[in-house]
Motif scaffolding. Structure first.
Motif, PDB file in Angstrom:
ATOM      1  N   TYR A 105       0.900  -1.155  -0.197  1.00 49.16           N
ATOM      2  CA  TYR A 105      -0.110  -0.092  -0.351  1.00 49.16           C
ATOM      3  C   TYR A 105       0.471   1.248   0.077  1.00 49.16           C
ATOM      4  CZ  TYR A 105      -4.027  -2.758   0.839  1.00 49.16           C
ATOM      5  OH  TYR A 105      -5.326  -3.795   0.952  1.00 49.16           O
ATOM      6  N   SER A 143      -9.048  -0.164  -1.813  1.00 49.01           N
ATOM      7  CA  SER A 143      -9.552   0.141  -0.417  1.00 49.01           C
ATOM      8  C   SER A 143      -8.937  -0.930   0.237  1.00 49.01           C
ATOM      9  CB  SER A 143     -11.288  -0.109  -0.476  1.00 49.01           C
ATOM     10  OG  SER A 143     -11.534  -0.353   0.471  1.00 49.01           O
ATOM     11  N   THR A 187     -11.665  -3.205   1.598  1.00 47.91           N
ATOM     12  CA  THR A 187     -12.833  -4.755   0.766  1.00 47.91           C
ATOM     13  C   THR A 187     -11.513  -4.699  -0.626  1.00 47.91           C
ATOM     14  OG1 THR A 187     -13.496  -2.896  -0.947  1.00 47.91           O
ATOM     15  CG2 THR A 187     -15.052  -2.916   1.559  1.00 47.91           C
ATOM     16  N   VAL A 211     -10.834   2.181  -5.566  1.00 49.45           N
ATOM     17  CA  VAL A 211     -11.400   3.430  -4.714  1.00 49.45           C
ATOM     18  C   VAL A 211     -12.464   4.131  -5.710  1.00 49.45           C
ATOM     19  CG1 VAL A 211     -10.903   5.589  -3.311  1.00 49.45           C
ATOM     20  CG2 VAL A 211      -9.551   3.632  -2.934  1.00 49.45           C
ATOM     21  N   GLU A 242     -16.162   2.651  -6.358  1.00 46.59           N
ATOM     22  CA  GLU A 242     -16.945   2.833  -5.145  1.00 46.59           C
ATOM     23  C   GLU A 242     -16.888   4.290  -5.316  1.00 46.59           C
ATOM     24  OE1 GLU A 242     -15.891   0.660  -1.482  1.00 46.59           O
ATOM     25  OE2 GLU A 242     -14.193  -0.726  -2.450  1.00 46.59           O
ATOM     26  N   ALA A 287     -16.063   4.644   5.970  1.00 47.04           N
ATOM     27  CA  ALA A 287     -14.219   4.661   5.855  1.00 47.04           C
ATOM     28  C   ALA A 287     -13.769   5.102   7.164  1.00 47.04           C
ATOM     29  CB  ALA A 287     -13.173   5.747   4.336  1.00 47.04           C
ATOM     30  N   ASP A 297      -9.800   3.526   6.335  1.00 48.24           N
ATOM     31  CA  ASP A 297      -9.754   3.141   4.960  1.00 48.24           C
ATOM     32  C   ASP A 297      -8.588   4.356   4.267  1.00 48.24           C
ATOM     33  OD1 ASP A 297      -9.121   2.056   2.361  1.00 48.24           O
ATOM     34  OD2 ASP A 297     -11.205   0.738   2.634  1.00 48.24           O
ATOM     35  N   LEU A 311      -9.547   4.900   0.701  1.00 52.08           N
ATOM     36  CA  LEU A 311     -11.139   5.452   0.087  1.00 52.08           C
ATOM     37  C   LEU A 311     -11.485   6.414   0.997  1.00 52.08           C
ATOM     38  CD1 LEU A 311     -13.824   4.316  -0.899  1.00 52.08           C
ATOM     39  CD2 LEU A 311     -14.053   3.606   1.181  1.00 52.08           C
ATOM     40  N   THR A 346     -12.200  10.345  -1.274  1.00 53.05           N
ATOM     41  CA  THR A 346     -13.418  10.918  -1.361  1.00 53.05           C
ATOM     42  C   THR A 346     -13.888  11.921  -0.700  1.00 53.05           C
ATOM     43  OG1 THR A 346     -15.265   8.817  -0.489  1.00 53.05           O
ATOM     44  CG2 THR A 346     -16.410  10.162   0.025  1.00 53.05           C
TER      45      THR A 346
END
Length: 313
Positions: A55, A80, A83, A87, A90, A272, A277, A280, A284
């Protein structure tokens, strides 16, 4: 006019970059370890290091930011942690629901705020002005989540007029889909309606006291013609207020969408935050912030259409 447009677009670029920095750093500074969602409690150090590398969390913060920004500019918002899904899809799915809700709430808030503000501004000190002021102050003061709960209790539980939660299914009729939107849209519209009402009331009252209005009335113009002149003079400031409030509707719907289980960006952002998360959460927040910047840019570009002084400057 072209120079004015280029200046405003040029101002929006550094603002957007600053917003991206703030979005990234705020999420990074939040407490907690996001890897606890994907790692077992007895994970080995090798597994932890491999997951961090996957990541990009093993890099310094400034390196993470530049990698993240470069990927975002290519349309890649990452994966994400909770999940394992990309991203961007979503966010795109949730954004459609939020846009629908924000658009309806904007129309309700704008129409109600302009109507009440105009009436109150023309009738300063009258019972109509007092009633409009009470409604506006109530809309500004009442917390969103409390108003949402009250509306659900009254109109969903007791009267059964509207659904209490959800957005319906794709196979539902248009009437059913609209019924799902009414209560959350009215809840979201309360705050901007109150602010627009108070702002327009003050603008109209100030404009009515100017000399050119007295001159128009002295020339024998009808009330309708005078009203149009007052509206034109109040429009630039009112437009700026409306644009800001529409931006707040996009970013301020977290609690409302949670109460109504509306599957928009607010509900997505709430999940999130609880799961920390990071990809995400960052994606967002960035999308919502960019909508705010874009709305302000659109308002800046529309204002010269109502105010010739801006075009001449």
């Amino acid at each position: 006019m072209l120079i004015y447009i280029l200046k405003r677009v040029g101002y929006a670029i550094p603002v957007s970059l600053s917003v991206s920095v703030v979005c990234f750093l705020l999420v990074q500074m939040a407490p907690g370890d996001p890897l606890t969602l994907v790692l077992p409690t007895d994970a080995s150090q090798e597994l932890i290091d491999a997951t961090k590398a996957r990541y990009g969390l093993d890099q310094p913060v400034f390196v993470q930011y530049f990698y993240w920004l470069a990927n975002v500019l290519r349309g890649d918002f990452g994966v994400s942690i909770a999940t394992g899904r990309p991203v961007l899809p979503e966010i795109a799915g949730a954004l459609g629901y939020t846009l629908r809700l924000a658009l309806l709430a904007s129309v309700i808030g704008m129409v109600a705020g302009l109507f009440l503000g105009m009436i109150a501004g023309y009738r300063i000190g009258s019972p109509v002005d007092k009633i409009a002021s009470i409604i506006a102050i109530s809309g500004v003061s009442i917390p969103h989540y409390w108003l949402a709960i009250v509306l659900v209790v009254i109109f969903s539980v007791n009267l059964g007029w509207f659904p209490a939660m959800g957005a319906g299914t794709p196979g539902d009729s248009l009437r059913t889909l609209i019924l799902h939107m009414i209560l959350p849209a009215v809840t979201l519209a309360a705050l901007p309606a109150g602010i627009i009402c108070r702002s327009v009331r003050a603008l109209v009252a100030e404009t009515l006291g100017r000399e050119f209005v007295t001159a128009l009335i002295g020339r024998g113009l009808s009330q309708g013609r005078v009203f149009l002149h007052v509206l034109k003079n109040a429009a630039p400031t009112a437009l700026a207020v409306i644009g800001v409030q529409m931006g707040y509707l996009m970013a301020g719907s977290i609690l409302v969408e949670t109460v109504f289980s509306w599957p928009g960006t607010g509900l997505l952002l709430n999940g999130a935050i609880l799961q920390r998360d990071i990809p995400l959460l960052q994606g967002t927040i960035l999308v919502l912030a960019m909508f705010f910047v874009l709305l302000n840019l659109v308002v800046d570009l529309l204002q010269p259409l109502f105010d010739p002084r801006i075009r001449r400057s």
